[in-house]
Design a protein around this motif. Structure first.
Motif, PDB file in Angstrom:
ATOM      1  N   LYS A 142       0.826  -1.215   0.000  1.00  0.00           N
ATOM      2  CA  LYS A 142       0.000   0.000   0.000  1.00  0.00           C
ATOM      3  C   LYS A 142       0.854   1.256   0.000  1.00  0.00           C
ATOM      4  N   ALA A 143       1.882   1.287   0.844  1.00  0.00           N
ATOM      5  CA  ALA A 143       2.737   2.473   0.948  1.00  0.00           C
ATOM      6  C   ALA A 143       3.737   2.571  -0.192  1.00  0.00           C
ATOM      7  N   ALA A 145       3.106   1.337  -3.486  1.00  0.00           N
ATOM      8  CA  ALA A 145       2.452   0.995  -4.751  1.00  0.00           C
ATOM      9  C   ALA A 145       3.084   1.713  -5.936  1.00  0.00           C
ATOM     10  N   ALA A 146       3.492   2.964  -5.742  1.00  0.00           N
ATOM     11  CA  ALA A 146       4.076   3.738  -6.840  1.00  0.00           C
ATOM     12  C   ALA A 146       5.373   3.116  -7.346  1.00  0.00           C
ATOM     13  N   GLY A 150       1.902   0.988  -9.544  1.00  0.00           N
ATOM     14  CA  GLY A 150       0.524   0.771  -9.139  1.00  0.00           C
ATOM     15  C   GLY A 150      -0.059  -0.549  -9.586  1.00  0.00           C
ATOM     16  N   LEU A 175      -5.870  -2.595  -0.360  1.00  0.00           N
ATOM     17  CA  LEU A 175      -5.094  -2.131  -1.508  1.00  0.00           C
ATOM     18  C   LEU A 175      -5.951  -1.531  -2.613  1.00  0.00           C
ATOM     19  N   ASP A 176      -7.273  -1.612  -2.470  1.00  0.00           N
ATOM     20  CA  ASP A 176      -8.158  -1.043  -3.488  1.00  0.00           C
ATOM     21  C   ASP A 176      -7.855   0.445  -3.664  1.00  0.00           C
ATOM     22  N   GLY A 177      -7.731   0.861  -4.912  1.00  0.00           N
ATOM     23  CA  GLY A 177      -7.469   2.259  -5.199  1.00  0.00           C
ATOM     24  C   GLY A 177      -6.008   2.646  -5.187  1.00  0.00           C
ATOM     25  N   THR A 178      -5.140   1.745  -4.681  1.00  0.00           N
ATOM     26  CA  THR A 178      -3.707   2.049  -4.661  1.00  0.00           C
ATOM     27  C   THR A 178      -2.909   1.132  -5.586  1.00  0.00           C
ATOM     28  N   ILE A 179      -3.368  -0.106  -5.725  1.00  0.00           N
ATOM     29  CA  ILE A 179      -2.650  -1.055  -6.587  1.00  0.00           C
ATOM     30  C   ILE A 179      -3.670  -2.002  -7.212  1.00  0.00           C
ATOM     31  N   THR A 180      -3.463  -2.355  -8.468  1.00  0.00           N
ATOM     32  CA  THR A 180      -4.381  -3.244  -9.178  1.00  0.00           C
ATOM     33  C   THR A 180      -3.628  -4.458  -9.712  1.00  0.00           C
TER      34      THR A 180
END
Length: 301
Positions: A142-143, A145-146, A150, A175-180
């Protein structure tokens, strides 16, 4: 990819139907005495999963060195279990229990012989190269993801692991909205992993044990404190009914054989790198490199 909760490639429906028809056409096999020459002929059914291709080629190479006549049949999972139950297939080395092949085991177990577990660390994982820092758990994604653009680099959309990551792991770890999860194919995922490692770039992929990637690359499985990826399974060898009576020495070998991650990974890796049609030769090379282990594991044949 696995079709039920473990992942693996799913054979086309047409292949499964043709395989089943082929088995039906073969008819049942007469029982063989463990002491006559007939018991030197064995049919091994296998599925196109890396560990089964590897182990089947290992068995074939060793058994042929010992004077056996070995026939191998590439089939889908269902027809293999049906073939074992009917007696057209003698041996299958890649039964995922208790979950992945549960439906087949429930249907056919009374007509089969469980020859024991040869690998007991079959798990689904999210993995990163070991040079990726500060990401040791799925929760850490989550922290960071970039760092991975992502995305989690996945395999086929129909794979069992794909559904687990999308429906369980991502929601459980927020993790929804941060990584797919980016679905592709097993081949494409492995190519992306290889390319990222060569360039020392961060990547997180869907992976599983056993897999030859763990032998070829330095990888780190992300910890899963929430248990989102499920529990581990065991890989069993199973025989048709009366297999132990008809092939007592081979049954004893199958019951005693155990492979570590390192052994299985190196065997898979050699076979994966072999030219098409040279898989058995690659297994023979592995036999020569691991002579002490093979001599001990297959003693008595």
């Amino acid at each position: 990819m696995r079709s039920t909760p473990k992942i693996r490639r799913i054979a086309a429906l047409g292949t499964a139907v043709l395989s089943a028809l082929a088995l039906t056409a073969c008819g049942g096999r007469e029982a063989q005495s463990g002491n006559d020459q007939g018991s030197k002929s064995v049919t091994i059914g296998y599925i196109n999963w890396d560990e089964d291709v590897a182990l089947t080629n290992l068995y074939q190479a060793v058994l042929e060195n010992k004077g056996y006549q070995v026939k191998t049949q590439l089939l889908d999972v269902g027809p293999i279990y049906a073939g074992l139950a009917k007696g057209d297939v003698d041996l299958f080395l890649d039964a995922w229990l208790p979950a992945t092949h549960e439906q087949y085991w429930k249907q056919y177990s009374s007509q089969l012989e469980d020859l024991g577990t040869w690998y007991d660390n079959a798990t689904l994982n999210l993995a990163v190269p070991d040079y990726v820092q500060a990401v040791d758990s799925i929760a850490d994604l989550k922290a960071h993801a970039a760092d991975f653009g992502g995305k989690i680099t996945g395999i086929e959309a129909s794979a069992g692991e794909t559904g687990i990551v999308e429906k369980t792991a991502i929601p459980k770890y927020g993790l929804d909205g941060t990584i797919t999860l980016q679905n592709s194919s097993t081949t494409a995922m492995l190519a992306a992993l290889d390319s990222s490692i060569k360039d020392k770039k961060p990547i997180v992929v869907t992976l599983w044990h056993p897999h030859w990637a763990y032998s070829r690359y330095q990888l780190k499985d992300l910890k899963d404190p929430q248990g989102a990826m499920g529990k581990g399974e065991q890989l069993h060898a199973i025989g048709r009914k009366s297999f132990g009576t008809d092939f007592p020495a081979l049954a004893k070998v199958a019951k005693g054989l155990k492979l570590t991650d390192e052994q299985l990974g190196s065997l898979e890796d050699l076979i994966q790198q072999a030219p098409k049609g040279q898989e058995k030769a690659a297994a023979q090379k592995w036999i020569e490199q691991n002579k002490a282990f093979v001599d001990q594991a297959f003693t008595g044949l």
